[in-house]
Scaffold this active site. Structure first.
Site, PDB file in Angstrom:
ATOM      1  N   VAL A  21      -3.396  12.891   3.236  1.00 40.99           N
ATOM      2  CA  VAL A  21      -2.306  12.665   4.181  1.00 40.99           C
ATOM      3  C   VAL A  21      -2.804  12.914   5.603  1.00 40.99           C
ATOM      4  O   VAL A  21      -2.012  13.131   6.521  1.00 40.99           O
ATOM      5  CB  VAL A  21      -1.089  13.571   3.864  1.00 40.99           C
ATOM      6  CG1 VAL A  21      -0.412  13.131   2.586  1.00 40.99           C
ATOM      7  CG2 VAL A  21      -1.493  15.043   3.790  1.00 40.99           C
TER       8      VAL A  21
ATOM      9  N   ARG B 109      -6.170  11.266   7.760  1.00 40.55           N
ATOM     10  CA  ARG B 109      -6.506   9.980   8.357  1.00 40.55           C
ATOM     11  C   ARG B 109      -7.158   9.088   7.310  1.00 40.55           C
ATOM     12  O   ARG B 109      -7.908   9.554   6.456  1.00 40.55           O
ATOM     13  CB  ARG B 109      -7.438  10.163   9.566  1.00 40.55           C
ATOM     14  CG  ARG B 109      -6.730  10.710  10.795  1.00 40.55           C
ATOM     15  CD  ARG B 109      -5.773   9.662  11.364  1.00 40.55           C
ATOM     16  NE  ARG B 109      -5.042  10.148  12.540  1.00 40.55           N
ATOM     17  CZ  ARG B 109      -3.831  10.680  12.491  1.00 40.55           C
ATOM     18  NH1 ARG B 109      -3.216  10.826  11.332  1.00 40.55           N
ATOM     19  NH2 ARG B 109      -3.227  11.059  13.590  1.00 40.55           N
TER      20      ARG B 109
ATOM     21  N   ASP C 105      -1.532   8.304   1.366  1.00 42.04           N
ATOM     22  CA  ASP C 105      -0.499   7.861   2.296  1.00 42.04           C
ATOM     23  C   ASP C 105      -1.120   7.116   3.475  1.00 42.04           C
ATOM     24  O   ASP C 105      -0.411   6.441   4.217  1.00 42.04           O
ATOM     25  CB  ASP C 105       0.305   9.063   2.806  1.00 42.04           C
ATOM     26  CG  ASP C 105       1.431   8.646   3.735  1.00 42.04           C
ATOM     27  OD1 ASP C 105       2.313   7.875   3.290  1.00 42.04           O
ATOM     28  OD2 ASP C 105       1.434   9.061   4.918  1.00 42.04           O
TER      29      ASP C 105
ATOM     30  N   GLU D  52      -4.727  -0.635   7.790  1.00 39.55           N
ATOM     31  CA  GLU D  52      -3.283  -0.644   7.574  1.00 39.55           C
ATOM     32  C   GLU D  52      -2.657  -1.819   8.325  1.00 39.55           C
ATOM     33  O   GLU D  52      -3.037  -2.091   9.462  1.00 39.55           O
ATOM     34  CB  GLU D  52      -2.668   0.684   8.048  1.00 39.55           C
ATOM     35  CG  GLU D  52      -3.137   1.877   7.237  1.00 39.55           C
ATOM     36  CD  GLU D  52      -2.479   3.185   7.661  1.00 39.55           C
ATOM     37  OE1 GLU D  52      -1.579   3.156   8.543  1.00 39.55           O
ATOM     38  OE2 GLU D  52      -2.835   4.238   7.108  1.00 39.55           O
TER      39      GLU D  52
ATOM     40  N   HIS E  58       2.009   5.068   4.612  1.00 37.05           N
ATOM     41  CA  HIS E  58       1.884   5.892   5.829  1.00 37.05           C
ATOM     42  C   HIS E  58       3.263   6.368   6.300  1.00 37.05           C
ATOM     43  O   HIS E  58       3.628   6.206   7.467  1.00 37.05           O
ATOM     44  CB  HIS E  58       1.179   5.119   6.938  1.00 37.05           C
ATOM     45  CG  HIS E  58       0.536   6.029   7.956  1.00 37.05           C
ATOM     46  ND1 HIS E  58      -0.560   5.668   8.700  1.00 37.05           N
ATOM     47  CD2 HIS E  58       0.833   7.299   8.357  1.00 37.05           C
ATOM     48  CE1 HIS E  58      -0.906   6.649   9.512  1.00 37.05           C
ATOM     49  NE2 HIS E  58      -0.066   7.657   9.319  1.00 37.05           N
TER      50      HIS E  58
END
Length: 325
Positions: A236, A238, A262, A267, A286
């Site tokens: 959780v 980077r 996450d 992304e 995320h």
């Protein structure tokens, strides 16, 4: 003068307009802008920037910060600061602060939820529900007594540890610098240079690290091979902390039991990513840091820091330009 950059998503104009008068008080000049570039006509006046725009975070416009001759303090509305031009800010004598810890409670809840999903076999039972399979023969376990390694024992890591202790877990922390005393809710604390020595006997390993030159690609095939086949890896921090291909191999081969992610190197996560097809992986887009309480918590940090700034006191959450977080 304070320049506020809103992005229309996490920091909304209406929220700033409602909250700012009480935060900065009467007589303090402030103005809302849509980007750093929009500030440039008034660059001579601006001393403080509250920045929440993606452009200002470094995706095409961070170098604009060098155009403000009287800039003294940048308040980053997010925790991550890896996109900022730190050397330039250091040379200009600009203080950079963030909102580290503002989403500690919700990220800790997200991590706790993922751990429960693995111990109570929710991944399996949810799939069985879709297939109308009533199977009680599941390898159920408890968080009680499980070992948790928190890699990045900062504000968020400490909140994860606090919640883990409510489940009677054994908690070990890894941080960059040694501490004289073990912080509350940790059973042990070590430095990053001995991380490898503490991977083998953990049930859960969660990374809350920032992105730096030292952390990028940290969790690679070598690290996963050191973990127990019963271990669950969680990230959780980077997205660039992991080598995706190595994690896929570790999950497919059974080197580790499972994973929760996450954040990702790219992304949104591409549709053709092999991560989507892994049955022992939980994916969230995320959102671990998302909470309706983000704005009031962030504004409390800004309010306290603004008071300190006006009174010549040391600010909270100052980014170390050497460590880059």
């Amino acid at each position: 003068m304070i320049g506020v950059v809103t992005n229309g998503m996490f920091l909304k104009v209406a929220d700033v307009e409602a909250a700012f008068p009480a935060i900065v008080g009467e007589g303090e000049e402030w103005k809302i802008y849509s980007s750093l570039n929009d500030m440039l006509p008034e660059k001579e006046k601006i001393e403080i920037i509250l920045n929440a725009g993606l452009e200002g975070a470094g995706l095409g416009g961070a170098t604009v910060l060098g155009e403000f001759p009287n800039l003294r303090w940048v308040f980053n509305y997010f925790a991550g600061v890896d996109h900022y031009p730190m050397e330039m800010l250091r040379e200009k004598g600009v203080i950079l602060t963030n909102v580290s810890g503002v989403h500690g409670k919700n990220i800790a809840e997200q991590v706790t939820g993922a751990m429960i999903m693995f111990t109570r076999c929710y991944l399996t039972t949810m799939k069985n529900q879709q297939k109308k399979i009533y199977d009680r023969n599941l390898p159920l376990a408890e968080l009680c007594g499980k070992k948790l390694l928190i890699v990045g024992a900062g504000a968020i890591g400490r909140e994860i540890a606090r919640k883990a202790k409510a489940f009677d877990m054994v908690v070990t922390g890894i941080r960059n610098r040694a501490v004289a005393e073990i912080p509350e809710n940790f059973d042990e604390m070590y430095t990053t240079d001995v991380l490898d020595e503490h991977l083998a006997d953990q049930d859960f390993i969660v990374s809350v690290l920032p992105s730096t030159e030292k952390t990028q690609g940290l969790f690679n095939g070598e690290k996963f091979k050191l973990m127990s086949p019963d271990a669950v890896f969680m990230n959780v921090g980077r997205g660039d902390l992991i080598v995706v291909e190595d994690l896929v191999e570790a999950l497919n081969s059974g080197e580790i039991k499972g994973a929760y992610l996450d954040v990702f190197p790219e992304e949104p996560l591409p549709e053709d990513s092999p991560l989507w097809d892994l049955e022992n992986l939980i994916i969230t887009p995320h959102i671990a840091g998302t909470t309706p309480n983000y704005f009031p918590r962030a504004m409390e940090i800004f309010k306290e820091n603004f008071s300190r700034y006006k009174n010549g006191k040391e600010l909270m959450n100052v980014v170390d330009y050497n460590l880059k977080y």
